[in-house]
Design an enzyme around this catalytic site. Structure first.
Site, mmCIF file in Angstrom:
data_model
loop_
_atom_site.group_PDB
_atom_site.id
_atom_site.type_symbol
_atom_site.label_atom_id
_atom_site.label_comp_id
_atom_site.label_asym_id
_atom_site.label_seq_id
_atom_site.Cartn_x
_atom_site.Cartn_y
_atom_site.Cartn_z
ATOM 1 N N HIS A 269 0.835 -1.209 0.000
ATOM 2 C CA HIS A 269 0.000 0.000 0.000
ATOM 3 C C HIS A 269 0.870 1.260 0.000
ATOM 4 C CE1 HIS A 269 -3.620 2.383 1.279
ATOM 5 N NE2 HIS A 269 -2.686 3.146 1.822
ATOM 6 N N GLU A 270 1.815 1.309 0.917
ATOM 7 C CA GLU A 270 2.657 2.504 1.011
ATOM 8 C C GLU A 270 3.587 2.631 -0.204
ATOM 9 O OE1 GLU A 270 1.754 4.564 3.104
ATOM 10 O OE2 GLU A 270 0.607 3.267 4.445
ATOM 11 N N HIS A 273 1.828 4.654 -2.759
ATOM 12 C CA HIS A 273 2.017 6.084 -2.499
ATOM 13 C C HIS A 273 3.390 6.541 -3.001
ATOM 14 C CE1 HIS A 273 -1.486 7.157 -0.167
ATOM 15 N NE2 HIS A 273 -1.286 6.210 0.748
ATOM 16 N N GLU A 299 -4.462 8.418 -2.437
ATOM 17 C CA GLU A 299 -4.954 7.145 -1.915
ATOM 18 C C GLU A 299 -5.351 6.201 -3.045
ATOM 19 O OE1 GLU A 299 -4.555 6.175 1.005
ATOM 20 O OE2 GLU A 299 -4.125 8.063 2.019
#
Length: 502
Positions: A269-270, A273, A299
């Site tokens: 997930h990160e 980003h 996001e």
């Protein structure tokens, strides 16, 4: 401009370059505070961050900046499209800044740093009373800032807060999207849970899973996605996040030796980003137009990589041998089909960052409702735990066993970030729409992900999202990339296809 005369716009670029560098420095200090700083450093760090915040704010609000912005209007016809977009972003930032005085900026910075430090003790202990007075101080300051910005922007106080995280967002639009999903969720969730109950439960991996091995696997997967370790690093923190700057991206996760799936998805997930940050146009570094468009789009990039791509059977096919190599003895659990069932398991859980994509929007809707009530004064901080538990019961039919799994779980409010939460679900819905468009443009993307190759996906995201930075609005970027504005129907269709296929 003639001769050696520096025009207003060029002067503004120099000014905003300094402002951006100061913000970046504060961002690195925030990362250090969460990942590296010893506990005894909080008081000193509070002073440092407050000082940087005040200097940054004064640079924007001093009369000269306003004079230059007014003068730059006369030069606008001679600017190219990116310069004009940059000037528009400068104006937006200036309006937000001039709504607040330096004393309030300093007070908010110090209160947030102090509250976050106490939250780091209160969360593991599940002790809301410990942090309550600090959160009350933050909410008082947030209300003051919201009122000041609302008057300046001509918005409601809550919308004025949201506008800082997602420019142009309005509660009427979000209410419509969230209301649509809240109406869709109960029946759909019930059907998904019923189908899961009728099937064979997935095989659970058995640990322990040493943290060192989890981190090594995470770094390997990050490289697969395209993360450049010459321009970033992975660390550990109480709450996973992505920070730093485009040329030095810092991401964190948290580990448990009892299970392996959560930390890895946190890393993925990160990394989504981080890939967005790294993909922003280098020629516009340290200018407002070169920054990410807003947190809904940010996001969308993390959730696209995590939810759309990495929870698919395609990615699980690639991931399976890596997990077996790192943690032998779990062949049945790490088989691609079983792994995909683990990663697409739907359940009524307490923790947002661990939630599946079906129930995740409910977690966000709860926070959206609560923070609106806090800003309006309809909900007092002392009543937050009870309101949280009631909301979880209403939306998901469960009640947290303690505040650790309830209102203490997220860092945002305790760090002064109010108005951010809607971006998560807007991002999830945008992610589904962008991924569908990417796969339509290049049908080989799923197969390439199964081979451990994210380059085709990134080759589509770079020009369609990352490189556009803030040169367009979120709506314009999504429409240009997918052919239409955000449509919650695309997200619901994705969920239907993944969880209730015919």
């Amino acid at each position: 401009m003639t001769g050696n005369t520096v025009g207003a716009y060029e002067n503004l670029e120099q000014r905003f370059r300094r402002w951006s560098a100061l913000r970046d420095a504060a961002g690195m200090l925030h990362w250090d505070m969460s990942a590296m700083m010893p506990e005894g450093g909080h008081s000193a760090r509070a002073e440092q961050l407050a000082a940087l915040g005040v200097v940054s704010h004064q640079l924007l609000t001093e009369p000269k900046t306003g004079e230059l912005l007014a003068a730059a209007g006369e030069e606008e016809r001679g600017l190219d499209d990116w310069q004009r977009a940059n000037l528009n972003e400068m104006r937006r930032v200036h309006v937000h800044a001039t709504a607040l005085n330096s004393d309030l900026v300093e007070a908010m910075s110090k209160a947030s740093t102090a509250c976050e430090a106490v939250w780091r003790q209160a969360r593991p202990a599940g002790d809301f009373a410990m942090v309550q007075p600090h959160l009350e101080a933050i909410i008082r300051l947030v209300r003051e800032a919201a009122s000041a910005k609302a008057e300046k922007l001509g918005l409601s106080p809550y919308e004025a807060l949201m506008d800082e995280y997602e420019p142009g967002s309005r509660t009427a639009d979000i209410d419509a999207v969230f209301g649509d999903y809240a109406a869709f969720l109960p029946e759909f969730l019930g059907s998904v849970l019923e189908r899961q109950a009728q099937g064979k439960p997935p095989v659970e991996p058995k640990g322990p899973f040493p943290v060192a091995a989890q981190k090594a696997l995470g770094e390997r997967v990050m490289k697969t996605i395209g993360f450049d370790f010459d321009h970033g690093r992975l660390d550990t923190s109480l709450h996973p996040f992505c920070g730093g700057v485009p040329d030095d991206v810092r991401i964190t996760t948290r580990y448990s030796e009892d299970q392996v799936t959560s930390a890895l998805m946190g890393i993925i997930h990160e990394t989504g980003h981080a890939m967005y940050e790294r993909g922003l146009p280098a020629q516009w570094r340290l200018q407002p137009v070169g920054q990410s468009r807003g947190m809904a789009l940010h996001e969308s990039q993390s959730l696209l990589v995590e939810m759309q791509a990495s929870r698919s059977l395609d990615f699980c096919t690639f991931l399976s041998p890596l997990l077996n190599e790192a943690f032998p003895g779990n062949e049945a659990a790490f088989a691609p089909e079983n792994l995909q069932r683990l990663y697409s398991r739907v359940e009524r859980g307490f923790i947002r960052v661990d939630a599946d994509e079906v129930t995740y929007p409910a977690h966000v809707i709860l926070r959206y409702r609560l923070e609106q009530a806090l800003v309006k004064g309809d909900l007092q901080v002392a009543d937050l735990p009870g309101a949280w538990n009631e909301g979880m019961q209403s939306l998901l039919g469960i009640k947290p066993p303690s505040d650790r799994e309830g209102c203490l779980q997220d860092i945002h409010w305790f760090d002064g970030a109010v108005g951010y939460f809607p971006c998560y679900s807007l991002g999830a819905m945008t992610a589904a729409q962008l991924y569908a468009a990417a796969c339509a443009a290049n049908p080989d993307i799923p197969a390439s992900i199964a081979r451990g190759d994210f380059s085709a996906l990134m080759a589509w995201l770079r020009p369609n999202v990352h490189e556009r930075a803030s040169s367009m609005t979120t709506r314009e970027i999504v429409t240009a990339a997918t052919g239409r504005p955000l449509d919650v129907g695309v997200f619901k269709a994705h969920l239907q296809q993944r969880y209730l296929p015919d």
